[in-house]
Design a protein around this motif. Structure first.
Motif, PDB file in Angstrom:
ATOM      1  N   PHE A 196       0.827  -1.215   0.000  1.00 43.81           N
ATOM      2  CA  PHE A 196       0.000   0.000   0.000  1.00 43.81           C
ATOM      3  C   PHE A 196       0.858   1.261   0.000  1.00 43.81           C
ATOM      4  CE2 PHE A 196      -1.710   3.405   2.716  1.00 43.81           C
ATOM      5  CZ  PHE A 196      -2.726   3.848   1.880  1.00 43.81           C
ATOM      6  N   VAL A 197       1.894   1.285   0.832  1.00 43.15           N
ATOM      7  CA  VAL A 197       2.651   2.514   1.019  1.00 43.15           C
ATOM      8  C   VAL A 197       3.401   2.919  -0.242  1.00 43.15           C
ATOM      9  CG1 VAL A 197       4.566   3.564   2.284  1.00 43.15           C
ATOM     10  CG2 VAL A 197       2.853   2.204   3.498  1.00 43.15           C
ATOM     11  N   VAL A 198       4.023   1.976  -0.939  1.00 40.86           N
ATOM     12  CA  VAL A 198       4.836   2.323  -2.116  1.00 40.86           C
ATOM     13  C   VAL A 198       3.999   2.955  -3.222  1.00 40.86           C
ATOM     14  CG1 VAL A 198       6.288   1.392  -3.947  1.00 40.86           C
ATOM     15  CG2 VAL A 198       6.625   0.634  -1.582  1.00 40.86           C
ATOM     16  N   PRO A 199       2.873   2.332  -3.649  1.00 39.28           N
ATOM     17  CA  PRO A 199       2.059   3.019  -4.681  1.00 39.28           C
ATOM     18  C   PRO A 199       1.528   4.381  -4.201  1.00 39.28           C
ATOM     19  CG  PRO A 199       1.424   0.720  -4.478  1.00 39.28           C
ATOM     20  CD  PRO A 199       2.325   1.010  -3.331  1.00 39.28           C
ATOM     21  N   ALA A 200       1.194   4.445  -2.909  1.00 44.19           N
ATOM     22  CA  ALA A 200       0.682   5.709  -2.384  1.00 44.19           C
ATOM     23  C   ALA A 200       1.742   6.801  -2.453  1.00 44.19           C
ATOM     24  CB  ALA A 200       0.210   5.519  -0.944  1.00 44.19           C
ATOM     25  N   ARG A 201       2.982   6.436  -2.178  1.00 42.88           N
ATOM     26  CA  ARG A 201       4.060   7.422  -2.255  1.00 42.88           C
ATOM     27  C   ARG A 201       4.304   7.854  -3.703  1.00 42.88           C
ATOM     28  NH1 ARG A 201       7.088   7.512   2.661  1.00 42.88           N
ATOM     29  NH2 ARG A 201       8.510   8.992   1.695  1.00 42.88           N
ATOM     30  N   LEU A 202       4.054   6.958  -4.642  1.00 40.81           N
ATOM     31  CA  LEU A 202       4.205   7.315  -6.046  1.00 40.81           C
ATOM     32  C   LEU A 202       3.101   8.265  -6.498  1.00 40.81           C
ATOM     33  CD1 LEU A 202       5.222   3.840  -7.553  1.00 40.81           C
ATOM     34  CD2 LEU A 202       6.706   5.779  -7.031  1.00 40.81           C
ATOM     35  N   LEU A 203       1.894   8.056  -5.995  1.00 40.95           N
ATOM     36  CA  LEU A 203       0.783   8.940  -6.350  1.00 40.95           C
ATOM     37  C   LEU A 203       0.830  10.258  -5.575  1.00 40.95           C
ATOM     38  CD1 LEU A 203      -2.250   6.475  -6.534  1.00 40.95           C
ATOM     39  CD2 LEU A 203      -1.189   7.695  -8.431  1.00 40.95           C
ATOM     40  N   GLY A 204       1.510  10.256  -4.434  1.00 46.41           N
ATOM     41  CA  GLY A 204       1.528  11.436  -3.576  1.00 46.41           C
ATOM     42  C   GLY A 204       1.993  12.705  -4.270  1.00 46.41           C
ATOM     43  N   PRO A 205       3.135  12.691  -4.998  1.00 44.66           N
ATOM     44  CA  PRO A 205       3.580  13.925  -5.665  1.00 44.66           C
ATOM     45  C   PRO A 205       2.550  14.489  -6.641  1.00 44.66           C
ATOM     46  CG  PRO A 205       5.365  12.332  -5.580  1.00 44.66           C
ATOM     47  CD  PRO A 205       4.135  11.617  -5.099  1.00 44.66           C
ATOM     48  N   LYS A 206       1.874  13.588  -7.386  1.00 43.17           N
ATOM     49  CA  LYS A 206       0.848  14.066  -8.315  1.00 43.17           C
ATOM     50  C   LYS A 206      -0.297  14.725  -7.561  1.00 43.17           C
ATOM     51  CE  LYS A 206      -1.393  14.552 -12.175  1.00 43.17           C
ATOM     52  NZ  LYS A 206      -0.993  15.590 -13.154  1.00 43.17           N
ATOM     53  N   LEU A 207      -0.681  14.120  -6.445  1.00 44.51           N
ATOM     54  CA  LEU A 207      -1.767  14.690  -5.649  1.00 44.51           C
ATOM     55  C   LEU A 207      -1.339  16.020  -5.031  1.00 44.51           C
ATOM     56  CD1 LEU A 207      -4.620  14.224  -4.760  1.00 44.51           C
ATOM     57  CD2 LEU A 207      -3.795  12.852  -2.856  1.00 44.51           C
ATOM     58  N   ALA A 208      -0.081  16.120  -4.596  1.00 43.07           N
ATOM     59  CA  ALA A 208       0.418  17.379  -4.043  1.00 43.07           C
ATOM     60  C   ALA A 208       0.433  18.467  -5.112  1.00 43.07           C
ATOM     61  CB  ALA A 208       1.825  17.183  -3.473  1.00 43.07           C
ATOM     62  N   GLU A 209       0.816  18.087  -6.339  1.00 43.77           N
ATOM     63  CA  GLU A 209       0.821  19.056  -7.440  1.00 43.77           C
ATOM     64  C   GLU A 209      -0.589  19.570  -7.724  1.00 43.77           C
ATOM     65  OE1 GLU A 209       1.830  19.109 -12.226  1.00 43.77           O
ATOM     66  OE2 GLU A 209       2.622  17.515 -10.949  1.00 43.77           O
ATOM     67  N   LEU A 210      -1.554  18.652  -7.720  1.00 44.16           N
ATOM     68  CA  LEU A 210      -2.944  19.066  -7.941  1.00 44.16           C
ATOM     69  C   LEU A 210      -3.420  19.983  -6.811  1.00 44.16           C
ATOM     70  CD1 LEU A 210      -4.535  15.718  -9.171  1.00 44.16           C
ATOM     71  CD2 LEU A 210      -4.186  17.794 -10.518  1.00 44.16           C
ATOM     72  N   THR A 211      -3.012  19.683  -5.593  1.00 48.47           N
ATOM     73  CA  THR A 211      -3.412  20.507  -4.453  1.00 48.47           C
ATOM     74  C   THR A 211      -2.852  21.914  -4.582  1.00 48.47           C
ATOM     75  OG1 THR A 211      -3.469  18.547  -3.028  1.00 48.47           O
ATOM     76  CG2 THR A 211      -3.360  20.693  -1.944  1.00 48.47           C
ATOM     77  N   ARG A 212      -1.560  22.029  -4.966  1.00 56.06           N
ATOM     78  CA  ARG A 212      -0.962  23.353  -5.161  1.00 56.06           C
ATOM     79  C   ARG A 212      -1.667  24.127  -6.262  1.00 56.06           C
ATOM     80  NH1 ARG A 212       3.942  20.537  -4.485  1.00 56.06           N
ATOM     81  NH2 ARG A 212       4.218  20.443  -6.745  1.00 56.06           N
TER      82      ARG A 212
END
Length: 665
Positions: A196-212
């Protein structure tokens, strides 16, 4: 499988954090200063932390009781044990609920207290900044410090601290209990966590970019609404705007925010489904491995149930702790952004040993005064101007060896071309800025050796565009004198030729004047500003184009009000409309930051210098307007009309004088 304390949604938010924050370098002493802010709440913090530990311990105890109910009660058939342990589980649930309420009280008390302390300190500190600070700073960025960053700092104690400590303690208790029950089953159940953690960390930057991007778009929409929805902006948009184009631009941003929201919602659901799936698979593994051990007699049935129950308390906290460095740094950066403003020393402040200006002090003296506007690096912050680096190069000198004296009760006028330095001279009297060389004295005292409060109590200013708060007439008047009685307010308004207007209003003193006083005419705003000045009762009055942009009728009323305001007071008057200063005791002619001439109206005309040239220019413009069909009114009316046009142009340039000088280089 149900997660404790909203685990899946919390973990989704954790992975959308901007991980770039961990690369920022904190300034030395940040942690010590944070501790200083928290010091008044140290006892509450200790109590808060103790409650977190107790709550986590109780949460880890419950599965062990489940184990005992099965192994010591149900399987042996001991009904009394089952009932007693069931009551114990209920009592623990009640205690845990009470602990949760107590934790929330401590959290709210500490958090809201910190918000209050930091906002109050920031607001007071910002108010003490010099005028140059406000001419450079983006208001929205400054307000964000008092709102978003203060809330971010507050969350360090209520959210981040609580979450990190609670998760650490919970994981510690849970892992200890699981390993004690069956270390083999525990190790196997943890093997799925990276899935769970590894795919989530891969998606995290994209989600952070969308949030910004979402934050940026929302800020842009807020800016558009702020600019279009105030009175001046709404009028400009209606006169020059294109509603369809405005709407298309706004809806394009709103549509992108909508699309981002949908994407974020789907990512959130992916997190939820992934964590639920992983936890369900882990549960299956525990039942499979643990069940086999139980069937073989190496584990008790209750142990398998307890291990399964612990999984719900393990995966959520472990996921949160995988981003603990981001959470902590985000909170620390918010603190640092608050400290950045608090560390900006006000350029204009009381010196040690400053004395109060004696009541009635009324002389103004400039002794060889030189001045340049402060460089950006002296008064501002790059982050509040949205620039990478502030310019530290000094600006051009705008005043050169200016010397003059205004005696008590004397009226002295400053005249000259736009950008000559007249407004700058007037702003040095109440210490909006400090002279770079030479001395400015009021009442015989260097203004830098006088307390700001007493100096500004002695000086009253009326500008071309008098500012009124979006509040009642009463509130705008009492801003100058909070203890003023209604009788004193009416006396001041009558003297300012505005009393009859206010009496005719349905709500009288309680009439709301609108944004920047927009519900009043220009002449009414000026007269209300003069009434405010009369309430203040200063010994020195500074008028900076107080009658510019007014029609002849309004100007006559304002001039009559000014005659009352200036009676018996020392006054420094800036005017482009030279007819308004003919009767001044003395006229100072300013050009390129220097005093080039001085005298009465007739004397200056006779000399044929710059003053005579300015006067002839205005007189020619007046005659042109008069003979060009301006009407058969009196010459003074024509002069006022021509002067108004020139005054408008000149004052606009004068108002930009400080900003342009401050941005030189």
């Amino acid at each position: 499988m149900r997660f404790a304390e909203d685990g899946p949604r919390v973990s989704a938010r954790a992975f959308q954090r901007d991980r770039s924050v961990v690369r920022q370098k904190l300034r030395p002493g940040t942690l010590r200063r944070i501790a200083g802010f928290a010091r008044p709440y140290r006892r509450m913090l200790v109590g808060f932390l103790v409650l977190i530990v107790i709550s986590a311990a109780l949460g880890a105890t419950t599965p062990l009781i489940y184990k005992a109910i099965i192994d010591e009660g149900i399987i042996p058939g001991r009904v009394g044990v089952v009932e007693a342990l069931a009551v114990l589980v209920g009592l623990i649930a009640v205690v845990d609920a009470l602990l949760a309420l107590a934790q929330r009280w401590f959290s709210a008390r500490i958090g809201e207290g910190l918000i209050f302390d930091m906002r109050a300190k920031l607001f007071d500190h910002v108010q003490r900044q010099p005028l140059a600070f406000f001419t450079r700073t983006q208001t929205g960025a400054l307000i964000s410090r008092l709102n978003n960053d203060v809330l971010g700092a507050q969350s360090a104690f209520t959210g981040t601290l609580s979450s990190v400590l609670s998760n650490i303690v919970s994981v510690g208790f849970v892992l200890a209990a699981m390993i004690a029950l069956s270390w083999q089953t525990t190790v196997v159940s943890l093997l799925l966590l990276p899935v769970f953690v590894v795919p989530a960390r891969l998606l995290g930057p994209k989600l952070a970019e969308l949030t910004r991007e979402s934050y940026g778009l929302n800020a842009a929409m807020n800016t558009v609404m702020t600019e279009r929805f105030n009175v001046s902006g709404a009028m400009l948009a209606k006169l020059y705007g294109h509603p369809a184009r405005e709407n298309d631009g706004f809806t394009a941003k709103a549509a992108r925010v909508r699309d981002i929201g949908i994407t974020q919602a789907m990512y959130g659901r992916i997190f939820f489904v992934s964590l639920t799936l992983v936890a369900s698979l882990a549960t299956a593994i525990v039942y499979g491995v643990g069940g086999r051990f139980a069937a073989e007699g190496t584990l008790q049935v209750g142990t398998v149930v307890a291990l399964t129950s612990y999984l719900a308390r393990l995966y959520g906290p472990l996921t949160q702790l995988s981003n603990v460095n981001v959470d902590v740094m985000t909170a620390l950066v918010s603190f640092e952004r608050v400290f950045e403003v608090l560390d900006l020393t006000p350029a204009i402040s009381d010196r040690p040993g400053a004395v109060d200006l004696p009541p009635g002090a009324a002389t103004i003296e400039f002794d060889d005064v030189g001045f340049r506007y402060p460089a950006a690096g002296e008064v501002s912050l790059a982050s509040l101007e949205s620039v990478a680096v502030l310019d530290h190069r000094p600006s051009e000198t705008v005043l050169h060896q200016v010397s003059f004296r205004v005696a008590p009760g004397e009226m002295v006028a400053l005249v000259g071309p736009s950008g000559a330095g007249k407004t700058t001279i007037s702003q040095l009297v109440p210490r909006m800025y400090d002279a770079v060389s030479g001395t400015v004295r009021v009442g015989g005292h260097d203004v830098r050796e006088i307390t700001l409060r007493s100096l500004r109590d002695a000086v009253g200013v009326v500008t071309q565009d008098a500012h009124l708060f979006h509040d009642t007439i009463r509130a705008n008047l009492t801003y100058a004198r909070p203890a003023a009685t209604p009788e004193q307010m009416w006396t001041a308004m009558d003297a300012a030729q505005i009393g009859h207007v206010v009496r005719a209003l349905p709500d009288g003193l309680d009439t709301v004047v609108g944004d920047r006083g927009y519900r009043l005419s220009g002449g009414e705003k000026q007269r209300l500003a003069i009434a405010r000045l009369l309430l203040k009762e200063p010994s020195i009055v500074v008028l900076d184009e107080a009658t510019a942009h007014l029609d002849s009728e309004s100007e006559a009323a304002v001039q009559q009000a000014l005659a009352t305001a200036l009676a018996g007071r020392t006054s420094l008057v800036i005017a482009h409309r030279l007819s308004t200063v003919r009767d001044a005791d003395r006229i100072l002619v300013v050009e390129n930051g220097r005093l080039v001439d001085s005298g009465r109206h007739t004397e200056l005309l006779a000399r044929g210098g710059l003053y005579a040239e300015l006067y002839r220019t205005q007189f020619a413009a007046q005659n042109a307007a008069h003979h060009g069909g301006a009407g058969s009114g009196e010459a003074s009316s024509g002069e006022a009309g021509s002067g108004e046009a020139q005054g408008s142009e000149s004052r606009d340039a004068e108002s930009r004088e400080g900003a342009s000088a401050a941005t030189v280089g």
